[in-house]
Design an enzyme around this catalytic site. Sequence first.
Site, mmCIF file in Angstrom:
data_model
loop_
_atom_site.group_PDB
_atom_site.id
_atom_site.type_symbol
_atom_site.label_atom_id
_atom_site.label_comp_id
_atom_site.label_asym_id
_atom_site.label_seq_id
_atom_site.Cartn_x
_atom_site.Cartn_y
_atom_site.Cartn_z
ATOM 1 N N GLY A 105 0.712 30.470 30.901
ATOM 2 C CA GLY A 105 -0.194 31.163 29.761
ATOM 3 C C GLY A 105 -0.363 32.184 29.434
ATOM 4 N N ALA A 106 0.592 32.661 28.396
ATOM 5 C CA ALA A 106 0.717 34.491 28.290
ATOM 6 C C ALA A 106 -0.758 34.807 28.007
ATOM 7 C CB ALA A 106 1.731 34.426 26.857
ATOM 8 N N ASP A 146 5.556 33.441 24.344
ATOM 9 C CA ASP A 146 4.724 34.308 25.560
ATOM 10 C C ASP A 146 5.226 35.777 25.343
ATOM 11 O OD1 ASP A 146 5.714 31.480 26.664
ATOM 12 O OD2 ASP A 146 4.519 32.730 27.657
ATOM 13 N N ASN A 179 9.715 31.511 23.606
ATOM 14 C CA ASN A 179 8.444 31.068 24.143
ATOM 15 C C ASN A 179 8.494 29.247 25.317
ATOM 16 O OD1 ASN A 179 6.111 29.377 24.354
ATOM 17 N ND2 ASN A 179 6.142 27.845 23.600
ATOM 18 N N LYS A 180 7.856 28.292 25.634
ATOM 19 C CA LYS A 180 9.013 27.461 27.015
ATOM 20 C C LYS A 180 10.091 27.481 26.402
ATOM 21 C CE LYS A 180 7.387 26.800 30.588
ATOM 22 N NZ LYS A 180 7.448 27.688 30.956
ATOM 23 N N GLN A 207 3.472 21.007 32.066
ATOM 24 C CA GLN A 207 2.499 21.554 31.158
ATOM 25 C C GLN A 207 2.164 20.914 30.435
ATOM 26 O OE1 GLN A 207 5.342 23.632 31.734
ATOM 27 N NE2 GLN A 207 5.374 25.595 32.101
ATOM 28 N N ARG A 225 5.867 38.057 37.067
ATOM 29 C CA ARG A 225 6.093 37.500 35.933
ATOM 30 C C ARG A 225 7.242 37.996 34.814
ATOM 31 N NH1 ARG A 225 3.852 31.693 34.161
ATOM 32 N NH2 ARG A 225 6.496 31.275 33.732
HETATM 33 O O1 MRU Z 1 4.970 29.080 32.151
HETATM 34 P P1 MRU Z 1 4.457 28.636 31.543
HETATM 35 O O2 MRU Z 1 3.591 27.788 31.540
HETATM 36 O O3 MRU Z 1 3.118 30.226 31.337
HETATM 37 O O4 MRU Z 1 4.996 28.966 29.713
HETATM 38 C C1 MRU Z 1 3.662 28.604 29.199
HETATM 39 C C2 MRU Z 1 3.881 28.713 27.564
HETATM 40 O O5 MRU Z 1 5.394 29.293 27.476
HETATM 41 C C3 MRU Z 1 3.346 28.853 26.413
HETATM 42 O O6 MRU Z 1 3.789 27.719 25.210
HETATM 43 C C4 MRU Z 1 2.730 30.466 26.003
HETATM 44 O O7 MRU Z 1 2.724 31.023 27.053
HETATM 45 C C5 MRU Z 1 1.633 30.732 24.381
HETATM 46 S S1 MRU Z 1 0.248 30.154 25.869
HETATM 47 C C6 MRU Z 1 -1.275 30.180 24.618
#
Ligand code: MRU
Length: 342
Positions: free
Chosen positions: A50-51, A233, A243-244, A192, A84
């Site tokens: 999560g960012a 992100d 985003n994801k 997730q 990352r």
């Molecule tokens: O690969 P991840 O689980 O780090 O991806 C997370 C996401 O895409 C979240 O939607 C994003 O970081 C926002 S978290 C507040």
Amino acid sequence: MSTPTIEWIGGVDGHLRLIDQTKLPAETELLDCETVDDVWWAIRKLSVRGAPAIGVAAAYAVVLATSDSHESVKSACDHLATSRPTAVNLFWALDRMRRVADDADRDELAERLLAEAKAIHSEDAEQCAAIGRHGADLLEQTLAKGSGILTHCNTGALATGGDGTALAVLFELHRRGFGPHVYADETRPLLQGSRLTMWELTDRGVKATLICDSMAAQVMREGRVAAAIVGADRIAANGDSANKIGTYGVALHAKAHGLPFYVAAPTTTFDLSLATGAEIPIEERAASEITKPGGVMFAPEGVEVYNPAFDVAPAELIAGIITERGVINPVTTDTVTKMVAN
Ligand code: MRU
């Protein structure tokens, strides 16, 4: 959630304790990180993800490097920056730590860096709370009580230093008695949504239904949801939001069904140095996440796989970006710059 996602244990000689999110929801296992490399791996493996949470964890990791010198702080920052590529909060937090180190004498270095990491952590918690309030104000005005709201990935307390971004909005609506009914995409391939978001929503007593990612369009057609809200992100200057993986599809489905698609993110997730989302680096992850999740064969041995971890929802599909400073609407380079640039 009674266990903090990220916790610094002790003073300047302390260490970082994380919930190992790869083990959820089966086990709430804690991961004690004593070295910079321990945190690097925790970020790479998605034990912390999560960012905003990645940024907070990386800031604390820099404190683990200070026993030596300014030189070790610099190399820790360089190393952590390779963990990352997509979430800009990582680079933003490391830049902040670098600036503090540049300004500190050797004998005060550790103390100054720990104070800065704690500040990054608590500021993120405050930003989450403000995003929750602004988002709940907006949705309360535009949606009927008890509306269905679709979300993707995990954007809650597990993904931030506070209560979350998109999930903070849904938690706040729940707290205000709006009674949102959350439809959570499971979020392939690492789940997730099903593992983490459903865990958080259940924990807080928010009404929630789990769906596979491929069901989002049908759920919209059936009128089960009135809006979609996701996190980000990295957001480019024109509002294009990474985003994801799967988020872009949700935005397109929402458009096709005439539903508003919102992004919720702190200003630390914006990267105004990038004009559009085409410039956002997209992480590609291991094939085994798709072919052999949990060690179980889901595809024949050796098949070719493409596994981008993120996609970009273009600004024109976004009804508003909810930040801690307020809502950006319409989403254009002009409105983004006005809200985010200091
Ligand atoms: O690969 P991840 O689980 O780090 O991806 C997370 C996401 O895409 C979240 O939607 C994003 O970081 C926002 S978290 C507040």
